[in-house]
Design an enzyme around this catalytic site. Structure first.
Site, mmCIF file in Angstrom:
data_model
loop_
_atom_site.group_PDB
_atom_site.id
_atom_site.type_symbol
_atom_site.label_atom_id
_atom_site.label_comp_id
_atom_site.label_asym_id
_atom_site.label_seq_id
_atom_site.Cartn_x
_atom_site.Cartn_y
_atom_site.Cartn_z
ATOM 1 N N ASN A 7 0.871 -1.170 0.000
ATOM 2 C CA ASN A 7 0.000 0.000 0.000
ATOM 3 C C ASN A 7 0.910 1.223 0.000
ATOM 4 O OD1 ASN A 7 -1.818 2.034 0.404
ATOM 5 N ND2 ASN A 7 -2.792 1.133 2.212
ATOM 6 N N ARG A 64 -2.319 -2.103 -3.759
ATOM 7 C CA ARG A 64 -3.564 -1.359 -3.597
ATOM 8 C C ARG A 64 -3.483 -0.139 -4.501
ATOM 9 N NH1 ARG A 64 -5.203 3.040 0.695
ATOM 10 N NH2 ARG A 64 -7.393 3.191 0.168
ATOM 11 N N HIS A 153 -13.146 2.355 -0.637
ATOM 12 C CA HIS A 153 -13.152 1.294 0.382
ATOM 13 C C HIS A 153 -13.705 -0.015 -0.190
ATOM 14 C CE1 HIS A 153 -13.665 4.477 3.839
ATOM 15 N NE2 HIS A 153 -12.399 4.172 3.690
ATOM 16 N N ARG A 214 -13.672 14.992 7.311
ATOM 17 C CA ARG A 214 -14.410 15.330 6.076
ATOM 18 C C ARG A 214 -15.879 15.600 6.395
ATOM 19 N NH1 ARG A 214 -12.226 10.189 3.510
ATOM 20 N NH2 ARG A 214 -10.153 10.762 2.727
ATOM 21 N N GLU A 337 -8.078 -5.639 4.396
ATOM 22 C CA GLU A 337 -7.941 -5.312 2.973
ATOM 23 C C GLU A 337 -6.712 -5.990 2.368
ATOM 24 O OE1 GLU A 337 -8.645 -1.425 4.639
ATOM 25 O OE2 GLU A 337 -9.379 -0.770 2.686
#
Ligand code: ADP
Length: 352
Positions: A7, A64, A153, A214, A337
């Site tokens: 990643n 990723r 996601h 956010r 993940e």
């Protein structure tokens, strides 16, 4: 076979190594401060070199990649054409795709001949139908600029939804699942019989839920209104909505839900308000997703808040299903993940 999962971010490379198909985690780590002033690691190539000194016998690499736009609907073996397309997607993911590509290019140099696979955050949501991904904007925005809901996601939503089906002892292609990924970034997906049919994040990860920093959904007219009021340019406004808003902006205390829960219990009003709007927005979307799927077998919580904060889960689910004939099972499923990327990489390199 040893699968290295990478990643690669703008200034860090996180990695895990799995022994497949046993799915055993062999090692993991992170190289940080890449390219920063005073750092010993000048670029991704040097960072990856340090990682590879600790690992031998890598059979394949899974990367990723954040944005695959409409070009990638599933994981792919990386070749020159794929690299070109990932680069093209950088226009709509300028913070992420170039950093992901830096990891891919470093691997190509350091592990030449080893197969590499790209796994996209957006891919699982490519099944979202046109009426759900098209915004109410002039259609040329979609045709000319690729403006539509993409969702993120995806690897996490797919992983926990599949786990949930396994826990329910039902086929993935026969269950209706709502997955809530609640970390610093937060999103919900409606997974209808194996396919994502809607998700809360949009063209960027800013849409949908109220997150750590956010804002999530707001009246779009506010963007220009606030820019005028605060005399901000587009980059400053982008920063305001992505980094200064959400739980942090409302509470004025922190983006960390653990701190906010504690402060709210102590009577801090704005911390309480931040938690309340976080919970309310999630309840609203769960209701919407039950409506579009015409039912739901399981509601799944995952990521930092979803896995660890029982109090927040309770607030979200309180009386949520009392009007339903069949209430969904509520599950907590830790996301993984990297394992999902390792599985998909293994399947692809074996030609399955
Ligand atoms: P990211 O999106 O950065 O991967 P995480 O999934 O680690 O985020 O989630 C971070 C959020 O989860 C924070 O709001 C944090 O307060 C909350 N949280 C609660 N318990 C934990 C925990 N045990 N470990 C990490 N985060 C936790």
């Amino acid at each position: 076979m040893k699968i290295l999962v990478i990643n690669s971010g703008s200034s860090s490379i996180k990695y895990k190594v799995f022994d497949m198909p046993k799915e055993a985690l062999v090692s993991k780590g992170v190289i940080e401060h890449i390219g920063e002033k005073g750092s010993a690691v000048s670029d991704h190539y040097s960072g990856l070199k340090i990682i590879l000194e600790k690992i031998d016998g890598v059979g394949a690499v899974g990367h990723r990649v954040v944005h695959g736009a409409e070009k990638f609907k599933k994981p792919v073996l990386i070749d020159q054409a794929v690299i070109r397309k990932i680069r093209q997607c950088s226009a709509i993911a300028p913070l992420h795709n170039p950093a992901n590509l830096a990891g891919v290019l470093a691997c190509k140099k350091l592990l030449s001949g080893v197969k590499q696979v790209a796994v996209f955050d957006t891919a699982f949501h490519q099944s979202i139908p046109e009426h759900a991904y098209t915004y109410g904007l002039p259609y040329e925005c979609y045709k000319k600029y690729g403006i539509r809901k993409y969702g993120f996601h995806g690897t996490s939503h797919e992983f926990v939804a599949k786990e949930a089906a396994r826990i329910l002892k039902k086929e993935f292609s026969k269950v209706k699942i709502i997955t809530c990924h609640l970390g610093n970034g937060c999103s919900i997906a409606a997974v209808d019989r194996g396919k994502s049919i809607d998700t809360t994040m949009g063209f960027t990860p800013l849409e949908g839920l109220v997150m750590g920093t956010r804002c999530g959904d707001i009246d779009p007219a506010l963007v220009t209104y606030i820019m005028q009021k605060k005399r901000m340019n587009p980059a400053e406004m982008d920063n305001f909505l992505n980094k200064a808003s959400g739980l942090k902006g409302v509470s004025g205390i922190s983006n960390d839900m653990r701190i906010l829960e504690k402060k709210a219990k102590e009577g801090n009003r704005r911390a309480g308000l931040a938690v309340d709007i976080f919970v309310y927005r999630i309840r609203k979307y769960i209701g919407a997703y039950i409506a579009i799927m015409n039912g739901c077998d399981a509601l799944v919580f995952t990521a930092g808040i979803g896995e660890n904060q029982a109090g927040v889960r309770e607030e979200i689910t309180k009386n949520l299903f009392s009007c339903l004939k069949n209430a969904p099972k509520v599950l907590v499923v830790p996301t993984n993940e990297e394992l999902m990327i390792a599985r998909q990489t293994y399947q692809l390199v074996r030609g399955e």
